[in-house]
Design a protein around this motif. Structure first.
Motif, PDB file in Angstrom:
ATOM      1  N   THR A  53      22.834  34.923 -13.571  1.00 35.12           N
ATOM      2  CA  THR A  53      22.882  35.310 -12.166  1.00 35.12           C
ATOM      3  C   THR A  53      21.558  34.998 -11.490  1.00 35.12           C
ATOM      4  OG1 THR A  53      22.143  37.573 -12.603  1.00 35.12           O
ATOM      5  CG2 THR A  53      24.529  37.194 -12.571  1.00 35.12           C
ATOM      6  N   GLN A  54      21.644  34.774 -10.192  1.00 40.41           N
ATOM      7  CA  GLN A  54      20.448  34.578  -9.375  1.00 40.41           C
ATOM      8  C   GLN A  54      20.811  34.821  -7.923  1.00 40.41           C
ATOM      9  OE1 GLN A  54      19.908  29.915  -8.722  1.00 40.41           O
ATOM     10  NE2 GLN A  54      19.729  30.436 -10.864  1.00 40.41           N
ATOM     11  N   GLU A  55      19.801  35.073  -7.136  1.00 42.77           N
ATOM     12  CA  GLU A  55      20.021  35.299  -5.710  1.00 42.77           C
ATOM     13  C   GLU A  55      20.256  33.964  -5.011  1.00 42.77           C
ATOM     14  OE1 GLU A  55      20.217  38.483  -4.009  1.00 42.77           O
ATOM     15  OE2 GLU A  55      20.556  38.787  -6.157  1.00 42.77           O
ATOM     16  N   LEU A  56      21.159  33.971  -4.062  1.00 39.01           N
ATOM     17  CA  LEU A  56      21.511  32.766  -3.318  1.00 39.01           C
ATOM     18  C   LEU A  56      21.388  33.072  -1.829  1.00 39.01           C
ATOM     19  CD1 LEU A  56      22.778  29.861  -3.565  1.00 39.01           C
ATOM     20  CD2 LEU A  56      24.973  30.974  -3.145  1.00 39.01           C
ATOM     21  N   ARG A  57      20.746  32.186  -1.102  1.00 39.14           N
ATOM     22  CA  ARG A  57      20.650  32.311   0.359  1.00 39.14           C
ATOM     23  C   ARG A  57      21.496  31.215   0.997  1.00 39.14           C
ATOM     24  NH1 ARG A  57      15.481  34.684   2.924  1.00 39.14           N
ATOM     25  NH2 ARG A  57      15.083  36.360   1.461  1.00 39.14           N
ATOM     26  N   TYR A  58      22.222  31.609   2.036  1.00 36.16           N
ATOM     27  CA  TYR A  58      23.066  30.649   2.731  1.00 36.16           C
ATOM     28  C   TYR A  58      23.251  31.083   4.167  1.00 36.16           C
ATOM     29  CZ  TYR A  58      26.783  34.039   1.575  1.00 36.16           C
ATOM     30  OH  TYR A  58      27.541  35.188   1.434  1.00 36.16           O
ATOM     31  N   THR A  59      23.731  30.162   4.995  1.00 38.30           N
ATOM     32  CA  THR A  59      24.003  30.472   6.396  1.00 38.30           C
ATOM     33  C   THR A  59      25.448  30.129   6.727  1.00 38.30           C
ATOM     34  OG1 THR A  59      23.285  28.305   7.169  1.00 38.30           O
ATOM     35  CG2 THR A  59      21.621  30.057   7.128  1.00 38.30           C
ATOM     36  N   SER A  60      25.952  30.769   7.762  1.00 40.42           N
ATOM     37  CA  SER A  60      27.289  30.497   8.281  1.00 40.42           C
ATOM     38  C   SER A  60      27.186  30.387   9.796  1.00 40.42           C
ATOM     39  CB  SER A  60      28.242  31.643   7.899  1.00 40.42           C
ATOM     40  OG  SER A  60      29.524  31.440   8.469  1.00 40.42           O
ATOM     41  N   GLN A  61      27.700  29.279  10.317  1.00 39.86           N
ATOM     42  CA  GLN A  61      27.644  29.043  11.757  1.00 39.86           C
ATOM     43  C   GLN A  61      28.674  27.976  12.121  1.00 39.86           C
ATOM     44  OE1 GLN A  61      23.625  27.766  12.375  1.00 39.86           O
ATOM     45  NE2 GLN A  61      23.830  25.993  11.054  1.00 39.86           N
ATOM     46  N   HIS A  62      28.773  27.661  13.392  1.00 35.26           N
ATOM     47  CA  HIS A  62      29.599  26.539  13.834  1.00 35.26           C
ATOM     48  C   HIS A  62      28.682  25.360  14.112  1.00 35.26           C
ATOM     49  CE1 HIS A  62      32.995  29.347  15.333  1.00 35.26           C
ATOM     50  NE2 HIS A  62      33.250  28.906  14.131  1.00 35.26           N
ATOM     51  N   ASN A  63      29.155  24.150  13.805  1.00 34.43           N
ATOM     52  CA  ASN A  63      28.387  22.965  14.186  1.00 34.43           C
ATOM     53  C   ASN A  63      28.774  22.571  15.613  1.00 34.43           C
ATOM     54  OD1 ASN A  63      30.827  21.570  13.998  1.00 34.43           O
ATOM     55  ND2 ASN A  63      30.301  20.560  12.075  1.00 34.43           N
ATOM     56  N   ALA A  64      28.214  21.496  16.114  1.00 41.88           N
ATOM     57  CA  ALA A  64      28.454  21.069  17.499  1.00 41.88           C
ATOM     58  C   ALA A  64      29.921  20.755  17.763  1.00 41.88           C
ATOM     59  CB  ALA A  64      27.584  19.863  17.838  1.00 41.88           C
ATOM     60  N   GLU A  65      30.661  20.375  16.717  1.00 45.34           N
ATOM     61  CA  GLU A  65      32.078  20.056  16.866  1.00 45.34           C
ATOM     62  C   GLU A  65      32.962  21.297  16.756  1.00 45.34           C
ATOM     63  OE1 GLU A  65      30.060  18.283  14.607  1.00 45.34           O
ATOM     64  OE2 GLU A  65      29.708  16.792  16.173  1.00 45.34           O
ATOM     65  N   GLY A  66      32.351  22.464  16.559  1.00 45.09           N
ATOM     66  CA  GLY A  66      33.115  23.704  16.457  1.00 45.09           C
ATOM     67  C   GLY A  66      33.669  23.994  15.075  1.00 45.09           C
ATOM     68  N   GLU A  67      33.199  23.241  14.071  1.00 45.78           N
ATOM     69  CA  GLU A  67      33.655  23.461  12.697  1.00 45.78           C
ATOM     70  C   GLU A  67      32.768  24.501  12.021  1.00 45.78           C
ATOM     71  OE1 GLU A  67      35.136  18.985  11.548  1.00 45.78           O
ATOM     72  OE2 GLU A  67      32.986  19.390  11.615  1.00 45.78           O
ATOM     73  N   HIS A  68      33.356  25.221  11.107  1.00 46.03           N
ATOM     74  CA  HIS A  68      32.592  26.191  10.311  1.00 46.03           C
ATOM     75  C   HIS A  68      31.640  25.411   9.407  1.00 46.03           C
ATOM     76  CE1 HIS A  68      32.715  29.665   7.156  1.00 46.03           C
ATOM     77  NE2 HIS A  68      31.598  29.672   7.843  1.00 46.03           N
ATOM     78  N   TYR A  69      30.368  25.749   9.465  1.00 41.65           N
ATOM     79  CA  TYR A  69      29.310  25.018   8.769  1.00 41.65           C
ATOM     80  C   TYR A  69      28.570  26.001   7.873  1.00 41.65           C
ATOM     81  CZ  TYR A  69      25.138  21.999   8.453  1.00 41.65           C
ATOM     82  OH  TYR A  69      24.089  21.214   8.025  1.00 41.65           O
ATOM     83  N   VAL A  70      28.551  25.721   6.574  1.00 40.46           N
ATOM     84  CA  VAL A  70      27.870  26.570   5.600  1.00 40.46           C
ATOM     85  C   VAL A  70      26.767  25.753   4.954  1.00 40.46           C
ATOM     86  CG1 VAL A  70      28.132  27.861   3.440  1.00 40.46           C
ATOM     87  CG2 VAL A  70      29.947  27.943   5.168  1.00 40.46           C
ATOM     88  N   GLU A  71      25.589  26.360   4.849  1.00 42.50           N
ATOM     89  CA  GLU A  71      24.428  25.672   4.289  1.00 42.50           C
ATOM     90  C   GLU A  71      23.801  26.558   3.216  1.00 42.50           C
ATOM     91  OE1 GLU A  71      21.147  23.290   6.568  1.00 42.50           O
ATOM     92  OE2 GLU A  71      20.737  25.427   6.759  1.00 42.50           O
ATOM     93  N   ILE A  72      23.549  25.972   2.048  1.00 45.86           N
ATOM     94  CA  ILE A  72      22.887  26.661   0.940  1.00 45.86           C
ATOM     95  C   ILE A  72      21.417  26.284   0.973  1.00 45.86           C
ATOM     96  CG2 ILE A  72      22.752  26.937  -1.566  1.00 45.86           C
ATOM     97  CD1 ILE A  72      25.432  27.863  -0.467  1.00 45.86           C
ATOM     98  N   GLN A  73      20.535  27.259   0.787  1.00 46.15           N
ATOM     99  CA  GLN A  73      19.100  26.992   0.823  1.00 46.15           C
ATOM    100  C   GLN A  73      18.464  27.252  -0.536  1.00 46.15           C
ATOM    101  OE1 GLN A  73      18.981  29.959   3.633  1.00 46.15           O
ATOM    102  NE2 GLN A  73      19.461  28.635   5.344  1.00 46.15           N
ATOM    103  N   GLY A  74      17.537  26.391  -0.912  1.00 44.78           N
ATOM    104  CA  GLY A  74      16.713  26.609  -2.090  1.00 44.78           C
ATOM    105  C   GLY A  74      17.385  26.392  -3.430  1.00 44.78           C
ATOM    106  N   LEU A  75      18.425  25.629  -3.475  1.00 48.59           N
ATOM    107  CA  LEU A  75      19.083  25.344  -4.755  1.00 48.59           C
ATOM    108  C   LEU A  75      18.345  24.180  -5.412  1.00 48.59           C
ATOM    109  CD1 LEU A  75      21.385  26.410  -6.450  1.00 48.59           C
ATOM    110  CD2 LEU A  75      22.898  24.791  -5.346  1.00 48.59           C
TER     111      LEU A  75
END
Length: 149
Positions: free
Chosen positions: A109-131
């Protein structure tokens, strides 16, 4: 035995289904967010493993272990999902969760940071950080089994 620490930031992203204008951004625990984050991790680990297979096999051997042949069967799940912040202006969730990787009864196990937002086209955009490659290597230890072949 030589260990190399890698600090290469891996920024993994994916878009999900299109959404209409005015649709709320899926939060940190929404199934679309967590499933997309889990899939990004799985794909990134698999790609990194395939590119560096010899290094991982050597590492397993140095610990007198054998690397399981089917790394793509590692199961990933997100637990203890938390919202670190919600930026009202950008409609962006900053999230943290515990990422668990399991294979044949072994778990890392480990901690995971990510974001959830819409991109300019209105699509759901998920980004993982620090992998990073080092963190991916830590996840791959679930594929080490006792005894070198």
């Amino acid at each position: 035995m030589s260990h190399h620490a890698y600090a290469l930031p891996v920024l993994a992203v994916a878009t999900l289904t299109s959404t209409g204008c005015g649709t709320a951004v899926p939060d940190c625990a929404a199934s679309g967010t967590t499933e997309t984050a889990r899939q990004i991790v799985s794909n990134t680990v698999e790609e990194t493993f395939q590119q560096s297979r010899n290094q991982f096999e050597h590492l397993a051997d140095s610990f007198d272990k054998t690397l399981e042949p089917e790394v793509d069967t590692i199961q990933y799940r997100l637990e203890n999902i938390r919202t670190r912040e919600f930026d009202e202006a950008s409609q962006r969730y900053a999230c943290t969760a515990t990422l668990a990787a399991t294979m044949n009864g072994r778990e890392e196990t480990q901690e995971l940071r990510y974001t959830s937002q819409h991109n300019a086209e209105g699509e759901h955009y998920v980004e993982i950080q620090g992998l990073t490659e080092q963190r991916i290597g830590e996840l791959l230890t679930v594929a080490f089994r006792e005894g070198a072949e």
